[in-house]
Design a protein around this motif. Structure first.
Motif, PDB file in Angstrom:
ATOM      1  N   GLU A  87       1.985  -4.367  -5.920  1.00  0.00           N
ATOM      2  CA  GLU A  87       1.578  -3.311  -4.990  1.00  0.00           C
ATOM      3  C   GLU A  87       0.800  -3.936  -3.841  1.00  0.00           C
ATOM      4  OE1 GLU A  87      -0.624  -0.540  -7.431  1.00  0.00           O
ATOM      5  OE2 GLU A  87       1.215   0.501  -7.999  1.00  0.00           O
ATOM      6  N   ARG A  88       0.859  -3.302  -2.688  1.00  0.00           N
ATOM      7  CA  ARG A  88       0.171  -3.775  -1.481  1.00  0.00           C
ATOM      8  C   ARG A  88      -0.916  -2.784  -1.090  1.00  0.00           C
ATOM      9  NH1 ARG A  88       4.624  -6.828   2.054  1.00  0.00           N
ATOM     10  NH2 ARG A  88       5.968  -7.470   0.326  1.00  0.00           N
ATOM     11  N   HIS A  89      -2.052  -3.338  -0.660  1.00  0.00           N
ATOM     12  CA  HIS A  89      -3.196  -2.513  -0.268  1.00  0.00           C
ATOM     13  C   HIS A  89      -3.850  -3.129   0.965  1.00  0.00           C
ATOM     14  CE1 HIS A  89      -2.982  -0.951  -4.413  1.00  0.00           C
ATOM     15  NE2 HIS A  89      -2.879  -2.209  -4.765  1.00  0.00           N
ATOM     16  N   ASP A  91      -6.730  -4.560   3.006  1.00  0.00           N
ATOM     17  CA  ASP A  91      -7.976  -5.246   2.656  1.00  0.00           C
ATOM     18  C   ASP A  91      -8.738  -5.522   3.948  1.00  0.00           C
ATOM     19  OD1 ASP A  91      -9.995  -6.983   1.895  1.00  0.00           O
ATOM     20  OD2 ASP A  91      -8.671  -8.484   1.010  1.00  0.00           O
ATOM     21  N   ARG A  92      -9.898  -4.894   4.090  1.00  0.00           N
ATOM     22  CA  ARG A  92     -10.712  -5.062   5.288  1.00  0.00           C
ATOM     23  C   ARG A  92     -11.957  -5.922   5.037  1.00  0.00           C
ATOM     24  NH1 ARG A  92     -10.062  -1.767   9.761  1.00  0.00           N
ATOM     25  NH2 ARG A  92      -8.160  -0.535   9.672  1.00  0.00           N
ATOM     26  N   ALA A  93     -11.947  -6.700   3.975  1.00  0.00           N
ATOM     27  CA  ALA A  93     -13.089  -7.567   3.651  1.00  0.00           C
ATOM     28  C   ALA A  93     -13.206  -8.700   4.665  1.00  0.00           C
ATOM     29  CB  ALA A  93     -12.920  -8.137   2.243  1.00  0.00           C
ATOM     30  N   TYR A  94     -14.401  -9.207   4.806  1.00  0.00           N
ATOM     31  CA  TYR A  94     -14.705 -10.372   5.652  1.00  0.00           C
ATOM     32  C   TYR A  94     -14.360 -10.170   7.121  1.00  0.00           C
ATOM     33  CZ  TYR A  94     -14.922 -12.279   0.956  1.00  0.00           C
ATOM     34  OH  TYR A  94     -15.206 -12.484  -0.354  1.00  0.00           O
ATOM     35  N   GLY A  95     -14.389  -8.927   7.607  1.00  0.00           N
ATOM     36  CA  GLY A  95     -14.188  -8.641   9.019  1.00  0.00           C
ATOM     37  C   GLY A  95     -12.775  -8.823   9.523  1.00  0.00           C
ATOM     38  N   MET A  96     -11.793  -8.830   8.630  1.00  0.00           N
ATOM     39  CA  MET A  96     -10.401  -8.945   9.059  1.00  0.00           C
ATOM     40  C   MET A  96      -9.551  -7.936   8.286  1.00  0.00           C
ATOM     41  SD  MET A  96      -9.455 -12.634   7.397  1.00  0.00           S
ATOM     42  CE  MET A  96     -10.800 -13.349   6.468  1.00  0.00           C
ATOM     43  N   ILE A  97      -8.359  -7.711   8.777  1.00  0.00           N
ATOM     44  CA  ILE A  97      -7.441  -6.809   8.095  1.00  0.00           C
ATOM     45  C   ILE A  97      -6.306  -7.649   7.516  1.00  0.00           C
ATOM     46  CG2 ILE A  97      -5.873  -4.846   8.316  1.00  0.00           C
ATOM     47  CD1 ILE A  97      -7.568  -3.932  10.714  1.00  0.00           C
ATOM     48  N   ARG A  98      -6.175  -7.597   6.191  1.00  0.00           N
ATOM     49  CA  ARG A  98      -5.115  -8.325   5.490  1.00  0.00           C
ATOM     50  C   ARG A  98      -4.438  -7.366   4.531  1.00  0.00           C
ATOM     51  NH1 ARG A  98      -8.184 -13.227   2.767  1.00  0.00           N
ATOM     52  NH2 ARG A  98      -9.534 -11.532   2.175  1.00  0.00           N
ATOM     53  N   THR A  99      -3.347  -7.814   3.930  1.00  0.00           N
ATOM     54  CA  THR A  99      -2.661  -7.027   2.919  1.00  0.00           C
ATOM     55  C   THR A  99      -2.870  -7.704   1.569  1.00  0.00           C
ATOM     56  OG1 THR A  99      -1.008  -6.303   4.519  1.00  0.00           O
ATOM     57  CG2 THR A  99      -0.457  -6.053   2.195  1.00  0.00           C
ATOM     58  N   GLU A 100      -3.667  -7.055   0.714  1.00  0.00           N
ATOM     59  CA  GLU A 100      -3.900  -7.551  -0.643  1.00  0.00           C
ATOM     60  C   GLU A 100      -2.697  -7.204  -1.506  1.00  0.00           C
ATOM     61  OE1 GLU A 100      -6.843  -6.889  -4.481  1.00  0.00           O
ATOM     62  OE2 GLU A 100      -6.756  -5.367  -2.906  1.00  0.00           O
ATOM     63  N   ILE A 101      -2.380  -8.087  -2.449  1.00  0.00           N
ATOM     64  CA  ILE A 101      -1.335  -7.795  -3.419  1.00  0.00           C
ATOM     65  C   ILE A 101      -1.948  -7.794  -4.814  1.00  0.00           C
ATOM     66  CG2 ILE A 101       0.744  -8.417  -2.145  1.00  0.00           C
ATOM     67  CD1 ILE A 101       0.531 -11.248  -3.214  1.00  0.00           C
ATOM     68  N   THR A 102      -1.527  -6.802  -5.612  1.00  0.00           N
ATOM     69  CA  THR A 102      -2.022  -6.648  -6.976  1.00  0.00           C
ATOM     70  C   THR A 102      -0.850  -6.414  -7.919  1.00  0.00           C
ATOM     71  OG1 THR A 102      -2.316  -4.256  -6.716  1.00  0.00           O
ATOM     72  CG2 THR A 102      -4.238  -5.636  -6.231  1.00  0.00           C
ATOM     73  N   LEU A 110      -3.874 -10.518  -7.111  1.00  0.00           N
ATOM     74  CA  LEU A 110      -3.028 -11.708  -7.061  1.00  0.00           C
ATOM     75  C   LEU A 110      -3.376 -12.585  -5.869  1.00  0.00           C
ATOM     76  CD1 LEU A 110       0.361  -9.929  -7.846  1.00  0.00           C
ATOM     77  CD2 LEU A 110      -1.157 -11.110  -9.456  1.00  0.00           C
ATOM     78  N   GLY A 111      -3.582 -11.973  -4.721  1.00  0.00           N
ATOM     79  CA  GLY A 111      -3.851 -12.697  -3.485  1.00  0.00           C
ATOM     80  C   GLY A 111      -3.554 -11.802  -2.302  1.00  0.00           C
ATOM     81  N   HIS A 112      -2.876 -12.371  -1.296  1.00  0.00           N
ATOM     82  CA  HIS A 112      -2.540 -11.619  -0.086  1.00  0.00           C
ATOM     83  C   HIS A 112      -1.127 -11.970   0.359  1.00  0.00           C
ATOM     84  CE1 HIS A 112      -6.932 -11.414  -0.112  1.00  0.00           C
ATOM     85  NE2 HIS A 112      -6.758 -10.268   0.527  1.00  0.00           N
ATOM     86  N   VAL A 113      -0.517 -11.072   1.106  1.00  0.00           N
ATOM     87  CA  VAL A 113       0.806 -11.317   1.671  1.00  0.00           C
ATOM     88  C   VAL A 113       0.672 -11.352   3.192  1.00  0.00           C
ATOM     89  CG1 VAL A 113       1.529  -8.877   1.690  1.00  0.00           C
ATOM     90  CG2 VAL A 113       3.246 -10.662   1.607  1.00  0.00           C
TER      91      VAL A 113
END
Length: 140
Positions: A87-89, A91-102, A110-113
């Motif tokens: 699943e993708r979520h 992630d706005r941690a650390y002042g950036m926008i990323r896509t977390e994967i779980t 798991l990490g990020h995509v």
């Protein structure tokens, strides 16, 4: 879906106390607290055997070795997951926008995509996954 020795199912409904008993401290930190292993430190970073990578928490199959590639990022990289496994979520941690994967089954981090980096893969995606988040099952 994986189960413990006492036949407790391991999924998103598993209490955190159970995860703390089942996982090592490092696995718990990464899978349940969204931690990250240091770049280049993971056992699967430069590992290219044939088989399947499963969730280290619940055992759900996540990635086939055919989708793993050398991205040079310091973590195992895959260009696609097994259907419905991840699943993708946002992630706005650390002042950036990323896509977390779980893990879709247990919610383990798991990490990020990352998309559009120009790797010569069919999806133009890089699933940057912590080695601690997965376990390798060799092809029989």
């Amino acid at each position: 879906m994986a189960t413990t020795e006492g036949d407790q199912k391991l999924d998103k409904s598993t209490p955190e106390g159970a995860w703390k008993k089942l996982l090592s401290a490092q696995e718990y930190h990464i899978l349940r607290e969204k931690g990250t292993e240091p770049a280049g430190s993971g056992q699967y970073n430069k590992f290219y055997e044939q088989g399947t990578y499963v969730c280290a928490g619940c055992g759900t199959p996540l990635y086939e070795s055919e989708t793993k590639f050398n991205s040079g990022c310091g973590w195992p990289a895959y260009y696609d997951n097994l259907p419905g496994a991840v699943e993708r979520h946002e992630d706005r941690a650390y002042g950036m926008i990323r896509t977390e994967i779980t893990c879709a089954n247990c919610g383990g981090h798991l990490g990020h995509v990352f998309k559009g980096e120009g790797f010569p893969t069919p999806t133009n995606e890089r699933h940057c996954v912590n080695s601690v988040s997965v376990k390798f099952k060799p092809k029989e």
